[in-house]
Design a protein around this motif. Structure first.
Motif, PDB file in Angstrom:
ATOM      1  N   ARG A  51     -19.644 -19.992 -33.590  1.00  0.00           N
ATOM      2  CA  ARG A  51     -20.966 -20.620 -33.563  1.00  0.00           C
ATOM      3  C   ARG A  51     -21.594 -20.494 -32.181  1.00  0.00           C
ATOM      4  NH1 ARG A  51     -23.818 -24.509 -36.708  1.00  0.00           N
ATOM      5  NH2 ARG A  51     -22.466 -23.723 -38.347  1.00  0.00           N
ATOM      6  N   ARG A  52     -20.761 -20.679 -31.147  1.00  0.00           N
ATOM      7  CA  ARG A  52     -21.275 -20.559 -29.774  1.00  0.00           C
ATOM      8  C   ARG A  52     -21.811 -19.145 -29.532  1.00  0.00           C
ATOM      9  NH1 ARG A  52     -19.186 -18.321 -25.585  1.00  0.00           N
ATOM     10  NH2 ARG A  52     -17.037 -18.309 -26.317  1.00  0.00           N
ATOM     11  N   LYS A  53     -21.083 -18.148 -29.979  1.00  0.00           N
ATOM     12  CA  LYS A  53     -21.521 -16.762 -29.792  1.00  0.00           C
ATOM     13  C   LYS A  53     -22.777 -16.461 -30.610  1.00  0.00           C
ATOM     14  CE  LYS A  53     -17.484 -14.513 -28.107  1.00  0.00           C
ATOM     15  NZ  LYS A  53     -17.683 -13.190 -27.562  1.00  0.00           N
ATOM     16  N   GLN A  54     -22.869 -17.033 -31.825  1.00  0.00           N
ATOM     17  CA  GLN A  54     -24.086 -16.860 -32.630  1.00  0.00           C
ATOM     18  C   GLN A  54     -25.305 -17.410 -31.893  1.00  0.00           C
ATOM     19  OE1 GLN A  54     -23.261 -18.881 -36.290  1.00  0.00           O
ATOM     20  NE2 GLN A  54     -22.129 -17.157 -37.172  1.00  0.00           N
ATOM     21  N   GLN A  55     -25.085 -18.489 -31.171  1.00  0.00           N
ATOM     22  CA  GLN A  55     -26.165 -19.128 -30.406  1.00  0.00           C
ATOM     23  C   GLN A  55     -26.422 -18.408 -29.074  1.00  0.00           C
ATOM     24  OE1 GLN A  55     -27.851 -21.995 -31.371  1.00  0.00           O
ATOM     25  NE2 GLN A  55     -26.762 -22.100 -33.303  1.00  0.00           N
ATOM     26  N   ARG A  56     -25.637 -17.361 -28.802  1.00  0.00           N
ATOM     27  CA  ARG A  56     -25.729 -16.619 -27.532  1.00  0.00           C
ATOM     28  C   ARG A  56     -25.580 -17.557 -26.334  1.00  0.00           C
ATOM     29  NH1 ARG A  56     -27.569 -11.283 -28.107  1.00  0.00           N
ATOM     30  NH2 ARG A  56     -28.171 -10.812 -30.253  1.00  0.00           N
ATOM     31  N   MET A  57     -24.561 -18.401 -26.423  1.00  0.00           N
ATOM     32  CA  MET A  57     -24.305 -19.400 -25.395  1.00  0.00           C
ATOM     33  C   MET A  57     -22.954 -19.096 -24.749  1.00  0.00           C
ATOM     34  SD  MET A  57     -24.058 -23.537 -25.977  1.00  0.00           S
ATOM     35  CE  MET A  57     -25.610 -23.580 -26.848  1.00  0.00           C
ATOM     36  N   THR A  58     -22.887 -19.233 -23.442  1.00  0.00           N
ATOM     37  CA  THR A  58     -21.611 -19.031 -22.758  1.00  0.00           C
ATOM     38  C   THR A  58     -20.774 -20.304 -22.822  1.00  0.00           C
ATOM     39  OG1 THR A  58     -22.403 -19.787 -20.603  1.00  0.00           O
ATOM     40  CG2 THR A  58     -22.694 -17.423 -21.128  1.00  0.00           C
ATOM     41  N   GLN A  59     -19.491 -20.151 -22.515  1.00  0.00           N
ATOM     42  CA  GLN A  59     -18.623 -21.331 -22.446  1.00  0.00           C
ATOM     43  C   GLN A  59     -19.115 -22.277 -21.362  1.00  0.00           C
ATOM     44  OE1 GLN A  59     -14.998 -19.157 -21.827  1.00  0.00           O
ATOM     45  NE2 GLN A  59     -14.387 -19.357 -23.973  1.00  0.00           N
ATOM     46  N   ALA A  60     -19.580 -21.728 -20.265  1.00  0.00           N
ATOM     47  CA  ALA A  60     -20.087 -22.559 -19.165  1.00  0.00           C
ATOM     48  C   ALA A  60     -21.326 -23.342 -19.593  1.00  0.00           C
ATOM     49  CB  ALA A  60     -20.395 -21.691 -17.949  1.00  0.00           C
ATOM     50  N   GLU A  61     -22.225 -22.698 -20.323  1.00  0.00           N
ATOM     51  CA  GLU A  61     -23.429 -23.385 -20.791  1.00  0.00           C
ATOM     52  C   GLU A  61     -23.079 -24.514 -21.758  1.00  0.00           C
ATOM     53  OE1 GLU A  61     -26.639 -19.718 -20.533  1.00  0.00           O
ATOM     54  OE2 GLU A  61     -25.380 -19.900 -22.313  1.00  0.00           O
ATOM     55  N   LEU A  62     -22.161 -24.245 -22.689  1.00  0.00           N
ATOM     56  CA  LEU A  62     -21.749 -25.291 -23.631  1.00  0.00           C
ATOM     57  C   LEU A  62     -21.075 -26.438 -22.895  1.00  0.00           C
ATOM     58  CD1 LEU A  62     -21.429 -26.431 -26.455  1.00  0.00           C
ATOM     59  CD2 LEU A  62     -19.368 -25.016 -26.721  1.00  0.00           C
ATOM     60  N   SER A  63     -20.216 -26.104 -21.954  1.00  0.00           N
ATOM     61  CA  SER A  63     -19.512 -27.165 -21.221  1.00  0.00           C
ATOM     62  C   SER A  63     -20.487 -28.055 -20.459  1.00  0.00           C
ATOM     63  CB  SER A  63     -18.470 -26.568 -20.275  1.00  0.00           C
ATOM     64  OG  SER A  63     -19.075 -25.891 -19.198  1.00  0.00           O
ATOM     65  N   GLU A  64     -21.523 -27.448 -19.894  1.00  0.00           N
ATOM     66  CA  GLU A  64     -22.528 -28.233 -19.174  1.00  0.00           C
ATOM     67  C   GLU A  64     -23.309 -29.136 -20.127  1.00  0.00           C
ATOM     68  OE1 GLU A  64     -26.360 -27.278 -16.401  1.00  0.00           O
ATOM     69  OE2 GLU A  64     -24.564 -26.062 -16.101  1.00  0.00           O
ATOM     70  N   LEU A  65     -23.648 -28.603 -21.303  1.00  0.00           N
ATOM     71  CA  LEU A  65     -24.395 -29.404 -22.286  1.00  0.00           C
ATOM     72  C   LEU A  65     -23.623 -30.636 -22.744  1.00  0.00           C
ATOM     73  CD1 LEU A  65     -26.016 -26.760 -24.658  1.00  0.00           C
ATOM     74  CD2 LEU A  65     -27.208 -28.421 -23.238  1.00  0.00           C
ATOM     75  N   VAL A  66     -22.301 -30.481 -22.907  1.00  0.00           N
ATOM     76  CA  VAL A  66     -21.516 -31.593 -23.458  1.00  0.00           C
ATOM     77  C   VAL A  66     -20.764 -32.381 -22.389  1.00  0.00           C
ATOM     78  CG1 VAL A  66     -21.322 -30.482 -25.705  1.00  0.00           C
ATOM     79  CG2 VAL A  66     -19.491 -30.169 -24.040  1.00  0.00           C
ATOM     80  N   GLY A  67     -20.851 -31.945 -21.130  1.00  0.00           N
ATOM     81  CA  GLY A  67     -20.284 -32.730 -20.036  1.00  0.00           C
ATOM     82  C   GLY A  67     -18.786 -32.622 -19.845  1.00  0.00           C
ATOM     83  N   VAL A  68     -18.237 -31.420 -20.103  1.00  0.00           N
ATOM     84  CA  VAL A  68     -16.812 -31.189 -19.848  1.00  0.00           C
ATOM     85  C   VAL A  68     -16.670 -29.900 -19.047  1.00  0.00           C
ATOM     86  CG1 VAL A  68     -16.036 -32.413 -21.915  1.00  0.00           C
ATOM     87  CG2 VAL A  68     -16.453 -29.940 -22.031  1.00  0.00           C
ATOM     88  N   SER A  69     -15.450 -29.590 -18.629  1.00  0.00           N
ATOM     89  CA  SER A  69     -15.225 -28.354 -17.886  1.00  0.00           C
ATOM     90  C   SER A  69     -15.204 -27.155 -18.836  1.00  0.00           C
ATOM     91  CB  SER A  69     -13.891 -28.419 -17.135  1.00  0.00           C
ATOM     92  OG  SER A  69     -12.816 -28.387 -18.056  1.00  0.00           O
ATOM     93  N   ARG A  70     -15.430 -25.977 -18.273  1.00  0.00           N
ATOM     94  CA  ARG A  70     -15.345 -24.750 -19.053  1.00  0.00           C
ATOM     95  C   ARG A  70     -13.932 -24.575 -19.600  1.00  0.00           C
ATOM     96  NH1 ARG A  70     -13.922 -19.536 -18.062  1.00  0.00           N
ATOM     97  NH2 ARG A  70     -13.498 -20.017 -15.889  1.00  0.00           N
ATOM     98  N   GLN A  71     -12.935 -25.009 -18.827  1.00  0.00           N
ATOM     99  CA  GLN A  71     -11.543 -24.916 -19.277  1.00  0.00           C
ATOM    100  C   GLN A  71     -11.308 -25.749 -20.529  1.00  0.00           C
ATOM    101  OE1 GLN A  71     -12.504 -25.348 -16.084  1.00  0.00           O
ATOM    102  NE2 GLN A  71     -11.804 -23.437 -15.166  1.00  0.00           N
ATOM    103  N   THR A  72     -11.997 -26.883 -20.653  1.00  0.00           N
ATOM    104  CA  THR A  72     -11.871 -27.707 -21.861  1.00  0.00           C
ATOM    105  C   THR A  72     -12.424 -26.961 -23.062  1.00  0.00           C
ATOM    106  OG1 THR A  72     -11.972 -29.768 -20.598  1.00  0.00           O
ATOM    107  CG2 THR A  72     -12.528 -29.899 -22.945  1.00  0.00           C
TER     108      THR A  72
END
Length: 75
Positions: free
Chosen positions: A15-36
């Motif tokens: 789903r993240r890739k369909q949205q063309r979103m990076t792991q870093a962008e998702l992590s920032e949106l939800v308030g966790v680290s990219r590693q999470t």
């Protein structure tokens, strides 16, 4: 037969890739680290209900769509 980790297709990652979103962008949106996010996508970390809801909302989906067990049964 138990699926190998490499065979595990993460609905969150798809789903993240369909949205063309990076792991870093998702992590920032939800308030966790990219590693999470990496750990969630790899199935190494089961997020709290609160975090699962935040991820689902950020990706425009539901918890039921994005978080299933490895056998495909809805939890």
């Amino acid at each position: 037969m138990v699926p190998r980790k490499a065979d595990f297709a993460s609905p969150v990652r798809e789903r993240r890739k369909q949205q063309r979103m990076t792991q870093a962008e998702l992590s920032e949106l939800v308030g966790v680290s990219r590693q999470t996010i990496i750990a969630v996508e790899q199935g190494d970390y089961a997020p709290s209900v609160y975090l699962a809801l935040k991820i689902a909302r950020a990706l425009g989906g539901t918890v039921e769509e994005l978080f299933t067990d490895e056998a495909g049964d809805r939890k």
